[in-house]
Structure formats: structure tokens, C-alpha cells
Design a protein around this motif. Sequence first.
Motif, PDB file in Angstrom:
ATOM      1  N   CYS A 116       0.829  -1.206   0.000  1.00 52.23           N
ATOM      2  CA  CYS A 116       0.000   0.000   0.000  1.00 52.23           C
ATOM      3  C   CYS A 116       0.864   1.258   0.000  1.00 52.23           C
ATOM      4  O   CYS A 116       0.511   2.265  -0.608  1.00 52.23           O
TER       5      CYS A 116
ATOM      6  N   SER B  32       1.907   2.128  -3.650  1.00 52.74           N
ATOM      7  CA  SER B  32       0.951   2.176  -4.757  1.00 52.74           C
ATOM      8  C   SER B  32      -0.222   3.131  -4.556  1.00 52.74           C
ATOM      9  O   SER B  32      -1.195   3.048  -5.295  1.00 52.74           O
ATOM     10  N   LYS B  33      -0.144   4.018  -3.584  1.00 49.06           N
ATOM     11  CA  LYS B  33      -1.279   4.887  -3.303  1.00 49.06           C
ATOM     12  C   LYS B  33      -0.896   6.360  -3.430  1.00 49.06           C
ATOM     13  O   LYS B  33       0.262   6.737  -3.271  1.00 49.06           O
TER      14      LYS B  33
ATOM     15  N   VAL C  54      -1.657   9.438  -1.225  1.00 48.11           N
ATOM     16  CA  VAL C  54      -2.137   9.618   0.145  1.00 48.11           C
ATOM     17  C   VAL C  54      -2.616  11.052   0.333  1.00 48.11           C
ATOM     18  O   VAL C  54      -1.831  11.998   0.224  1.00 48.11           O
TER      19      VAL C  54
ATOM     20  N   TYR D  69      -1.141  15.917  -1.319  1.00 49.18           N
ATOM     21  CA  TYR D  69      -1.039  14.463  -1.331  1.00 49.18           C
ATOM     22  C   TYR D  69       0.416  14.046  -1.392  1.00 49.18           C
ATOM     23  O   TYR D  69       1.288  14.800  -1.816  1.00 49.18           O
TER      24      TYR D  69
ATOM     25  N   CYS E 288      -3.590   6.978   6.370  1.00 53.67           N
ATOM     26  CA  CYS E 288      -2.806   5.773   6.676  1.00 53.67           C
ATOM     27  C   CYS E 288      -3.280   5.128   7.976  1.00 53.67           C
ATOM     28  O   CYS E 288      -3.318   3.901   8.082  1.00 53.67           O
TER      29      CYS E 288
ATOM     30  N   TYR F 168      -6.378   3.118   7.200  1.00 55.86           N
ATOM     31  CA  TYR F 168      -6.250   2.053   6.206  1.00 55.86           C
ATOM     32  C   TYR F 168      -6.309   0.696   6.894  1.00 55.86           C
ATOM     33  O   TYR F 168      -5.590   0.435   7.847  1.00 55.86           O
TER      34      TYR F 168
ATOM     35  N   ASP G 277      -9.087  -3.151  -0.735  1.00 57.04           N
ATOM     36  CA  ASP G 277      -8.024  -2.336  -1.319  1.00 57.04           C
ATOM     37  C   ASP G 277      -6.644  -2.871  -0.943  1.00 57.04           C
ATOM     38  O   ASP G 277      -5.749  -2.946  -1.783  1.00 57.04           O
ATOM     39  N   CYS G 278      -6.473  -3.263   0.295  1.00 53.47           N
ATOM     40  CA  CYS G 278      -5.218  -3.870   0.755  1.00 53.47           C
ATOM     41  C   CYS G 278      -4.914  -5.117  -0.069  1.00 53.47           C
ATOM     42  O   CYS G 278      -3.790  -5.287  -0.574  1.00 53.47           O
TER      43      CYS G 278
ATOM     44  N   CYS H 159      -3.828  -4.210  -3.592  1.00 50.92           N
ATOM     45  CA  CYS H 159      -2.451  -3.696  -3.613  1.00 50.92           C
ATOM     46  C   CYS H 159      -1.456  -4.848  -3.552  1.00 50.92           C
ATOM     47  O   CYS H 159      -0.446  -4.848  -4.272  1.00 50.92           O
TER      48      CYS H 159
END
Length: 111
Positions: free
Chosen positions: A16, A19-20, A22, A53, A81, A84, A90-91, A94
Motif C-alpha cells: 500500500c 501504490s497509493k 495519500v 497528497y 494511513c 487504512y 483495497d489492501c 495492492c
Amino acid sequence: MSTLNTQYECDGCGACCRSKLVDIYEIDILRNPRIAEQMIPLREPGFDGEIGYLNCVSNGGCVFLRDDNRCGIYTTRPSVCVLYEAGSDDCQQCRLDAGISRLEPMSLTKA
């Protein structure tokens, strides 16, 4: 897919954090001013007060991600975070996108 009765524990794969995008809010900067130094500010306030971000997609991941896949600012990490959820859809996505197997639920034993 996670369910209400299923619990997961983050295994620190770092998927995560690589690939995000934030979202950063004012409260995040108040907790840790270093976040403001690393974020990309928005020209206009974003959705729900987002002011910038962190781009964790490029350069191998979040600037605060350490070599051991742990957060270098864990106690003052961004609100997104904190919220999350390990094992969330979503986790899991990823992890799959990173070529890592799905996170398995924790074993719950009755006392």
C-alpha cells in the motif's frame, strides 16, 4: 474479501505504501510538519479539506517508507494511513498488484 467477523493483521509487506496517492489534511501537518515538506500541494482545497497528497506511486514508494517496509513516521503518519485497514479489499488488491499473495485472516482461538 474481508468480513465483519474476520480480522487481519498487517504483515508489513509495504504494498500500500508503494501504490497509493495519500491525501493530506491540515491535521496531518499539525501532527508532523515534515509531511508538508514532502507533499504535493493542491492549488484548490480538495474533497473534505484535502490540501495536498503524497505520491507513493513513483520513486519506489512513500518517502517515509523505510527499507524494512515500516513507516518512518508511524506515530504521526497521515490520517488516511491510520484508517487504512489490513485485509480490506483495497489492501488485498495492492498486494495482488505487487505480486504478493493475499493477506490471510488471523487465527482466532477461544479461551
